[in-house]
Design a protein around this motif. Structure first.
Motif, PDB file in Angstrom:
ATOM      1  N   LEU A  25       0.825  -1.210   0.000  1.00 17.62           N
ATOM      2  CA  LEU A  25       0.000   0.000   0.000  1.00 17.62           C
ATOM      3  C   LEU A  25       0.860   1.260   0.000  1.00 17.62           C
ATOM      4  CD1 LEU A  25      -3.043  -0.845   2.293  1.00 17.62           C
ATOM      5  CD2 LEU A  25      -2.664  -1.281  -0.140  1.00 17.62           C
ATOM      6  N   SER A  26       1.999   1.192   0.681  1.00 16.91           N
ATOM      7  CA  SER A  26       2.901   2.343   0.662  1.00 16.91           C
ATOM      8  C   SER A  26       3.410   2.601  -0.754  1.00 16.91           C
ATOM      9  CB  SER A  26       4.070   2.096   1.617  1.00 16.91           C
ATOM     10  OG  SER A  26       4.971   3.175   1.602  1.00 16.91           O
ATOM     11  N   GLU A  27       3.713   1.544  -1.466  1.00 14.42           N
ATOM     12  CA  GLU A  27       4.194   1.678  -2.847  1.00 14.42           C
ATOM     13  C   GLU A  27       3.147   2.308  -3.762  1.00 14.42           C
ATOM     14  OE1 GLU A  27       5.217  -2.282  -3.892  1.00 14.42           O
ATOM     15  OE2 GLU A  27       7.020  -2.334  -2.648  1.00 14.42           O
ATOM     16  N   LEU A  49       9.724   1.900   3.958  1.00 14.90           N
ATOM     17  CA  LEU A  49       8.594   2.342   3.142  1.00 14.90           C
ATOM     18  C   LEU A  49       8.938   3.581   2.334  1.00 14.90           C
ATOM     19  CD1 LEU A  49       5.601   1.823   5.611  1.00 14.90           C
ATOM     20  CD2 LEU A  49       6.611   0.214   3.985  1.00 14.90           C
ATOM     21  N   VAL A  50       8.293   3.699   1.191  1.00 12.88           N
ATOM     22  CA  VAL A  50       8.569   4.820   0.297  1.00 12.88           C
ATOM     23  C   VAL A  50       7.642   5.998   0.559  1.00 12.88           C
ATOM     24  CG1 VAL A  50       9.482   3.338  -1.509  1.00 12.88           C
ATOM     25  CG2 VAL A  50       7.029   3.842  -1.478  1.00 12.88           C
ATOM     26  N   ASP A 219      -1.267  -8.724  -2.700  1.00 14.74           N
ATOM     27  CA  ASP A 219      -1.799  -8.475  -4.049  1.00 14.74           C
ATOM     28  C   ASP A 219      -3.325  -8.585  -4.066  1.00 14.74           C
ATOM     29  OD1 ASP A 219       0.681  -8.033  -5.199  1.00 14.74           O
ATOM     30  OD2 ASP A 219       0.945 -10.122  -5.825  1.00 14.74           O
ATOM     31  N   ALA A 220      -3.865  -9.537  -3.303  1.00 17.28           N
ATOM     32  CA  ALA A 220      -5.320  -9.689  -3.228  1.00 17.28           C
ATOM     33  C   ALA A 220      -5.959  -8.477  -2.572  1.00 17.28           C
ATOM     34  CB  ALA A 220      -5.671 -10.963  -2.452  1.00 17.28           C
ATOM     35  N   VAL A 221      -5.314  -7.964  -1.538  1.00 19.01           N
ATOM     36  CA  VAL A 221      -5.814  -6.752  -0.873  1.00 19.01           C
ATOM     37  C   VAL A 221      -5.830  -5.586  -1.858  1.00 19.01           C
ATOM     38  CG1 VAL A 221      -5.245  -5.006   0.869  1.00 19.01           C
ATOM     39  CG2 VAL A 221      -5.146  -7.442   1.458  1.00 19.01           C
ATOM     40  N   LEU A 222      -4.750  -5.430  -2.601  1.00 14.64           N
ATOM     41  CA  LEU A 222      -4.669  -4.337  -3.566  1.00 14.64           C
ATOM     42  C   LEU A 222      -5.733  -4.487  -4.648  1.00 14.64           C
ATOM     43  CD1 LEU A 222      -2.992  -1.809  -4.142  1.00 14.64           C
ATOM     44  CD2 LEU A 222      -1.534  -3.209  -5.618  1.00 14.64           C
ATOM     45  N   TYR A 223      -5.968  -5.709  -5.090  1.00 15.67           N
ATOM     46  CA  TYR A 223      -7.020  -5.957  -6.089  1.00 15.67           C
ATOM     47  C   TYR A 223      -8.375  -5.486  -5.576  1.00 15.67           C
ATOM     48  CZ  TYR A 223     -10.552  -8.617  -8.644  1.00 15.67           C
ATOM     49  OH  TYR A 223     -11.675  -8.987  -9.352  1.00 15.67           O
TER      50      TYR A 223
END
Length: 244
Positions: A25-27, A49-50, A219-223
């Protein structure tokens, strides 16, 4: 949905799935609240983190601790857009061996901890008429086995809770709710098992056991988060390809 600059509160962020979600999420430009009991690990993660982030110490089994953590998050960012309930324990045990303290702790963290965080996050989401709550459950909430009674019950509760949350929160407040149910993930979650009989029966050190990695769940969370506002991904059941 553009999640850039959204504020995400992530429990269990010091390791495993929570840590992977925080990085992901930070990315993508989220402002991230890293929450767990282990401040040393959280501060180390913050340095990786970025994007913008803060560290909050929280024990989800304690109501006052959760309230203080969310207050600090609101002071820092003014709101909570996304809640990721990732904190959890998995001290598997045979019922006959009567590990009562571990049973109660499982419910305290996996169920009540989730409820405490939802309670703390809702005022901001209701006020803003938007938000997304992602509950990390488990395939063990649907597929049961000997030794997994209490853990499975705790994860079944989260699946049921998520369904009911959508009924109440989505139509009136535009709050989306997603329940993610991973199969075996390569984390240290099993390290908390103390039941010697169960450990002798199970080969948890089997390196050939098919496993997901924490990034698969991130990745599933981001989806789910990246879907348009009119789309709510209700459930995601994720298993390793080579495991039944």
């Amino acid at each position: 949905m553009n999640i850039n600059n959204r504020v995400a509160f992530i429990t269990g962020a010091s390791s495993g799935i929570g840590k992977a979600i925080a990085k992901k999420l930070s990315e993508t430009g989220c402002k991230v609240i890293l929450a767990s009991r282990d401040l040393k690990k959280l501060n180390a993660l913050k340095n990786e983190l970025v994007g913008e982030s803060i560290v909050v110490e929280v024990d989800v089994s304690q109501t006052e601790s959760v309230a203080k953590a969310f207050k600090k998050a609101r002071v820092a960012f003014g709101k909570i857009d996304i809640l990721i309930n990732s904190a959890g324990v998995m001290p598997l045990t045979y019922l006959k061996n009567r590990h009562l303290d571990e049973w109660l702790q499982t419910i305290e963290v996996n169920v009540k901890g989730c409820l405490r965080c939802i309670h703390a996050a809702l005022p901001s989401m209701i006020s803003n008429k938007q938000g997304h709550i992602i509950n990390i459950s488990s395939v063990d909430g649907k597929e049961f086995y000997k030794g997994g009674a209490i853990y499975g019950a705790s994860k079944s509760a989260i699946i049921a809770l998520s369904k009911a949350m959508r009924m109440e929160l989505s139509p009136d407040y535009n709050i989306r709710v997603t329940c993610i149910e991973p199969g075996t993930v390569d984390t240290n979650l099993r390290d908390s098992i103390t039941d010697e009989e169960l450990l002798n029966d199970k080969d948890y050190d089997n390196e050939d056991e098919p496993k997901l990695n924490a990034n698969n769940i991130a990745d599933a969370v981001l989806y789910a988060l990246n879907q348009p506002e009119n789309v709510n991904v209700n459930e995601l059941l994720i298993k390793p390809t080579n495991k039944q």
